[in-house]
Design a protein around this motif. Structure first.
Motif, mmCIF file in Angstrom:
data_model
loop_
_atom_site.group_PDB
_atom_site.id
_atom_site.type_symbol
_atom_site.label_atom_id
_atom_site.label_comp_id
_atom_site.label_asym_id
_atom_site.label_seq_id
_atom_site.Cartn_x
_atom_site.Cartn_y
_atom_site.Cartn_z
ATOM 1 N N ASN A 223 -35.978 22.623 65.450
ATOM 2 C CA ASN A 223 -35.375 23.962 65.499
ATOM 3 C C ASN A 223 -36.416 25.057 65.271
ATOM 4 O OD1 ASN A 223 -32.481 23.104 65.710
ATOM 5 N ND2 ASN A 223 -32.946 22.208 63.718
ATOM 6 N N MET A 724 -19.023 23.948 56.267
ATOM 7 C CA MET A 724 -19.254 24.819 57.413
ATOM 8 C C MET A 724 -17.939 25.296 58.030
ATOM 9 S SD MET A 724 -22.401 25.434 57.511
ATOM 10 C CE MET A 724 -22.407 26.368 59.046
ATOM 11 N N VAL A 765 -21.603 20.918 68.157
ATOM 12 C CA VAL A 765 -22.493 20.506 67.075
ATOM 13 C C VAL A 765 -22.025 19.181 66.505
ATOM 14 C CG1 VAL A 765 -22.992 22.911 66.489
ATOM 15 C CG2 VAL A 765 -21.182 21.704 65.262
ATOM 16 N N PHE A 767 -22.709 16.552 62.961
ATOM 17 C CA PHE A 767 -23.268 16.435 61.619
ATOM 18 C C PHE A 767 -23.803 15.025 61.374
ATOM 19 C CE2 PHE A 767 -20.010 19.662 61.695
ATOM 20 C CZ PHE A 767 -20.578 20.727 61.014
ATOM 21 N N HIS A 779 -26.098 20.133 69.109
ATOM 22 C CA HIS A 779 -26.940 20.640 68.035
ATOM 23 C C HIS A 779 -26.677 19.829 66.779
ATOM 24 C CE1 HIS A 779 -28.386 24.431 69.974
ATOM 25 N NE2 HIS A 779 -27.361 24.153 70.753
ATOM 26 N N LEU A 781 -26.487 19.725 63.082
ATOM 27 C CA LEU A 781 -26.391 20.597 61.920
ATOM 28 C C LEU A 781 -26.653 19.806 60.646
ATOM 29 C CD1 LEU A 781 -23.519 23.196 62.422
ATOM 30 C CD2 LEU A 781 -25.849 23.182 63.263
ATOM 31 N N HIS A 785 -30.623 23.282 58.949
ATOM 32 C CA HIS A 785 -30.550 23.874 60.282
ATOM 33 C C HIS A 785 -30.464 25.392 60.162
ATOM 34 C CE1 HIS A 785 -28.981 24.978 64.250
ATOM 35 N NE2 HIS A 785 -29.425 23.800 64.668
ATOM 36 N N ILE A 787 -28.698 27.604 61.624
ATOM 37 C CA ILE A 787 -27.330 28.136 61.567
ATOM 38 C C ILE A 787 -26.756 27.980 60.160
ATOM 39 C CG2 ILE A 787 -24.959 27.618 62.287
ATOM 40 C CD1 ILE A 787 -25.895 27.385 65.103
ATOM 41 N N VAL A 788 -26.995 26.823 59.537
ATOM 42 C CA VAL A 788 -26.493 26.598 58.175
ATOM 43 C C VAL A 788 -27.239 27.495 57.192
ATOM 44 C CG1 VAL A 788 -26.150 24.884 56.356
ATOM 45 C CG2 VAL A 788 -25.876 24.229 58.755
#
Length: 970
Positions: A223, A724, A765, A767, A779, A781, A785, A787-788
């Protein structure tokens, strides 16, 4: 419009950890602040700046930057600047201009919002507390930086990453064999250096052919958004030095080494880390050096950190190896003769190490014993005696344990004092094990008459290697058939795919147009589901093709790739590889096979190689098969053999060479025999030079299973998914289940603000690590990441959930009873490079105050209490707060007292952990430096300086009120 004056103190609403800022400059559009606590500056647009003016009132206690405090009694404003007047602790009058305020002062705003009726949902308060809790655990974790990448958890890679990335400005060589994951190791080190703040500006230098591979690898696996710099990009830059415009930059080494101006600009750009792949192309001798070496040498003298990657560190002999070590530490490796003499002294020690590793239940031979004592010193004699003593007795379990512990101690000493052990890591397939085998089958095909006619007109030998190009260039007639209707390899491929039925097959050819035509031919002639993959496709198009190929029952059976287009992608789930043509260099062949032959491959790889008789492809097949044995096994000596015999090979690749298996001329047979003998000699040389001590250091002395378990425990995919989902809900992002551990997320119609990293059309996404490794279109996560991480920052830097009022349903409490839950945070303002997050991350302190001013937080867990709460309408909540204002403020005062009592023990423990870690490492390095000059003085001085600065910063930790919740029993 906000009125700014130079010298005023403001605080950033989005980066409260920066402390108090000072106005430096401003104009009609922009304002610049300096944050002295961290030494950083920020530039804000005046019409949209997240800043709050720092103004204290009479009754407040203020602190100066020198550390003394004062109770404010009056505030005077003059020319836009404030001066505070008040009483000092000794009773004397004092004054404090705002410019001299302490830089670490923080502000407690939740009570102001609560009393003003700004009340958030109870679910957001819970989200905020959970976010603080998770953020604390993440920043304190020793695995920080290793959890986020989309990689398999492979012990030797994790060991190297942890060992190297924790160093200040690491300067090492990653020299694992082909397919062992050097790029992954470099990425892990880079990712952890960036995540922990040890580095922020990175330059990667590569051969031109690898630029896109690394760009994709860094983005998809780590990333990390790198920018590719070439001359066109530099010319378009608005900055005088284009290398100052990006933090993460990739460029070809050829671009910099042949342009003095651009190279100087890169040297002036203050990068923290330089990474160089294919470092064996850097040629040095005492007489002359090539341009690439000179370029890297100049850059490495300006950039603190350096990672060199090469699968063949000693390919060109001891001089080449010394040249690479010289780049890493020119002070340590300054003389070639001295280096060769030092290396020769390690040979008997290496033999002794072999004895120590192999003879677990035997006494060490006298010669090996003497070598170890001479190398480690007399103090090692007692350890060796323990080994022999344990064997003299009837061994029980305790004796065996003592012997194993003693052997480990000896090996640790050897590893620490080994000449290049701290700057070089090299894992081999033989040492690590676990690789699947290879099986090759050649398929000779007749040369079509039209190809033969086309080749008669050709003088360009490359067209003899790829005769479909000659056909398209030389046969110019109306209504000519496309080459794939003429070429027998196409019919052969269709028959093979039908024979293999639904098994996945990767097909690689040299040229993008050939790949496109071949996919078209498969669709027209057979209807076999196929995908194509080439360098002219966008990353998104490649992702879709790779995902189509990766799908099981409904996916493509075959993926047709071009040479360059397949770089950076791995397809371990496939077990059949078709080499539709052969590359000119053994490294490219290994790169092709390496798309399947990697860690994670579960079956023997079946390599299918069709070739046209009488062409350069036939000669290449026999060259790789009989001369280099490059199909059946990795070929570490292939480059050297090709360098020495390549000119003799070229005539057999030219148009008109008509060798065949049945009638191969004697010269070709002689060349193949010569190549085979030379290849075998080089392999034996490499095996004899195998350094068991270096291999042991590279994969770790102890098992990495504990580290893998720690990473898996920290991942917690179910917990992260639940968190999330709550976070997305809090910010108005729509999330729906896609499959187990997978979500589809997209911007919602009621989003509070733009969510960083979330595209307008949404994304899928997962996990789950295994799902992410097989589905690159999803993606992955993790807690690391972007975004997180951005989501966590959005919660903690906003006011979301920092106030709440709820109804408490508990029959044990009298209706109307009020409880106050106050969440405080202990935090520091310090330079990120000090890495104090490991010792004192933002630490939440929870207080739960009852009407008797008791703290119930230890007795009533957060989740237990939260489960008993119900929401209250905002209007009712406001009335309750106003009615309970006086007791609320009194309870809040008591909560702050409880919280303050808990701060100093937290700070003391953090200081103790810091000093313990640093002191132990300094002692180890200081002792080690006496026997191993490879330990740099800068490492020890850096640790001492870091300990002093870190301790000072920890002592300035402050307590900040983060969130408040009033609960009324009912």
């Amino acid at each position: 419009m906000t009125s700014f004056v130079s010298g005023q103190r403001w605080i950033s609403d989005t980066e409260t950890e920066q402390g108090l800022g000072t106005i430096l400059t401003f104009d009609s559009r922009m304002v610049t602040l300096l944050f002295p606590a961290t030494g950083e500056t920020r530039l804000y647009a005046i019409n949209n700046c997240p800043l709050t003016r720092v103004e204290f009132n009479p009754g407040d206690r203020v602190e100066s930057h020198e550390g003394w405090t004062m109770q404010v009694t009056d505030v005077i404003e003059k020319h836009g600047l404030l001066t505070y007047y008040g009483t000092l602790p000794d009773g004397e009058a004092g004054q404090l201009p705002e410019a001299e305020l302490g830089n670490h002062i923080r502000f407690n705003k939740p009570q102001d919002r609560l009393l003003a009726g700004q009340i958030d949902q109870n679910s957001n308060f819970s989200l905020r507390y959970k976010t603080l809790h998770y953020n604390y655990g993440l920043r304190k974790s020793p695995m920080r930086g290793l959890v986020g990448p989309r990689t398999s958890l492979i012990p030797h890679q994790l060991h190297i990453a942890r060992e190297v990335s924790q160093r200040h400005a690491p300067r090492v060589m990653l020299a694992d064999e082909v397919g062992m994951g050097k790029t992954i190791e470099a990425g892990l080190i880079l990712h952890q250096q960036l995540i922990t703040g040890r580095a922020s500006r990175v330059l990667i230098l590569l051969p031109e052919s690898l630029v896109h591979q690394w760009l994709v690898e860094m983005l998809r696996r780590f990333n990390l958004h790198f920018s590719v710099f070439d001359e066109e990009r530099c010319r378009q830059s608005p900055d005088e030095n284009p290398f100052n415009t990006e933090q993460l930059i990739i460029c070809s080494i050829g671009f910099l080494c042949h342009d003095d101006e651009r190279r100087q600009q890169a040297m002036d750009a203050e990068f923290d880390l330089l990474i160089v792949d294919e470092a064996h192309h850097l040629i040095w001798s005492e007489e002359e050096t090539n341009a690439e070496y000179q370029c890297v040498e100049a850059l490495s003298q300006q950039i603190p950190g350096l990672l060199l990657l090469t699968a063949t560190p000693e390919q060109m002999g001891a001089k080449s190896h010394f040249a690479h070590l010289r780049l890493l530490d020119p002070d340590r490796f300054h003389d070639l003769a001295a280096f060769e003499a030092e290396e020769s002294r390690y040979e008997p020690v290496a033999e002794a190490v072999q004895e120590l590793l192999n003879n677990e239940n035997k006494a060490l031979p006298a010669l090996a014993r003497d070598h170890l004592i001479s190398f480690l010193g007399e103090d090692s004699k007692s350890l060796i005696d323990v080994l022999d003593k344990a064997l003299d007795q009837d061994q029980d379990q305790d004796d065996e344990e003592v012997r194993n512990t003693t052997r480990t101690q000896l090996l640790r000493r050897l590893l620490d004092r080994h000449g290049t052990g701290r700057v070089m890591f090299r894992n081999t397939r033989a040492a690590v094990g676990g690789f699947s085998g290879r099986a090759v089958q050649g398929y000779p095909q007749p040369l079509p008459e039209l190809y033969e006619i086309a080749l008669e007109e050709e003088s360009y030998y490359r067209h003899n290697l790829y005769p479909e190009l000659a056909y398209q260039a030389q046969i110019q007639v109306e209504d000519m058939d496309p080459w794939w209707k003429v070429d027998p390899r196409v019919d052969w491929l269709i028959n093979l795919l039908k024979l293999l039925k639904k098994q996945k097959v990767l097909v690689i050819c040299a040229n993008a147009n050939t790949a496109l035509d071949l996919e078209n031919a498969l669709r027209i002639l057979s209807g076999i589901p196929a995908a194509v993959f080439h360098e002219h496709m966008s990353i998104i198009e490649r992702d879709r093709a790779a995902a189509y190929f990766a799908e099981g029952e409904h996916g493509a059976q075959v993926l047709v790739c071009s040479e360059i287009g397949s770089e950076g992608r791995n397809f371990q789930f496939a077990h059949h590889l078709v080499l539709f043509d052969l590359p000119e260099h053994p490294d490219l062949l290994e790169q092709r096979i390496g798309r399947l032959d990697r860690i994670g491959q579960t079956e023997t790889i079946k390599i299918h190689a069709p070739y046209l008789l009488g062409t350069g492809q036939e000669a290449l097949f026999h060259w790789y098969d009989q001369g280099l044995n490059a199909f059946a096994d990795t070929c570490p000596a292939g480059s050297m053999v090709q360098m020495q015999l390549g000119e003799a090979l070229v005539p057999y690749l030219q148009p008109g060479s008509q060798s065949s298996p049945e009638a191969m001329d004697l010269s070709m047979k002689s060349l193949l025999n010569q190549a085979s003998e030379l290849n075998q000699q080089q392999l034996e040389h490499l095996h004899k030079g195998r350094d068991r001590l270096l291999e042991l250091n590279s994969r770790g002395l102890t098992s990495s299973e504990d580290m893998i378990n720690d990473i898996e425990e920290q991942e917690q995919p179910r917990q992260l998914k639940r968190f999330m989902e709550k976070l997305f809900e809090g910010f108005g992002v729509e999330a729906e289940d896609y499959s187990k551990h997978c979500l589809v997320i997209r911007p919602g119609s009621h989003m509070i603000t733009t969510f960083p990293g979330l595209p307008e059309d949404g994304m899928t996404v997962t996990f789950d690590r295994e799902m992410a490794l097989s589905r690159e279109d999803m993606h992955f996560l993790t807690w690391e990441h972007p975004i997180v991480a951005e989501g966590i920052d959005m919660v903690l830097t906003s006011e979301l959930g920092n106030t709440s009022v709820a109804l408490l349903k508990n029959k044990a409490l009298k209706p109307g009873t009020m409880l106050l839950e106050a969440i405080y945070v202990v935090e520091i303002s310090a330079d990120r490079t000090l890495q104090l997050d490991r010792y004192l991350p933002a630490t939440p302190i929870r207080c739960l105050i009852d009407p008797g001013f008791n703290d119930l937080s230890e007795k009533v867990a957060f989740d237990t209490l939260n489960a008993q709460l119900q929401p209250i309408k905002r209007g009712v909540a406001k009335k309750l707060v106003n009615a309970q204002r006086a007791p609320f403020l009194e309870m809040l005062d008591k909560a702050e007292g409880y919280a303050k009592d808990r701060v100093q023990p937290i700070v003391n423990q953090a200081c103790q952990n810091l000093l313990t870690d640093v002191t132990e490492e300094i002692k180890r390095l200081a002792a080690l430096k006496i026997v191993n000059p490879n330990v740099r003085d800068e490492e020890i001085e850096y640790l001492k300086n870091r300990a002093a600065l870190g301790h000072q910063a920890l002592q300035k930790a402050v307590l900040r009120l983060d969130a408040l919740r009033i609960m009324i029993a009912g």
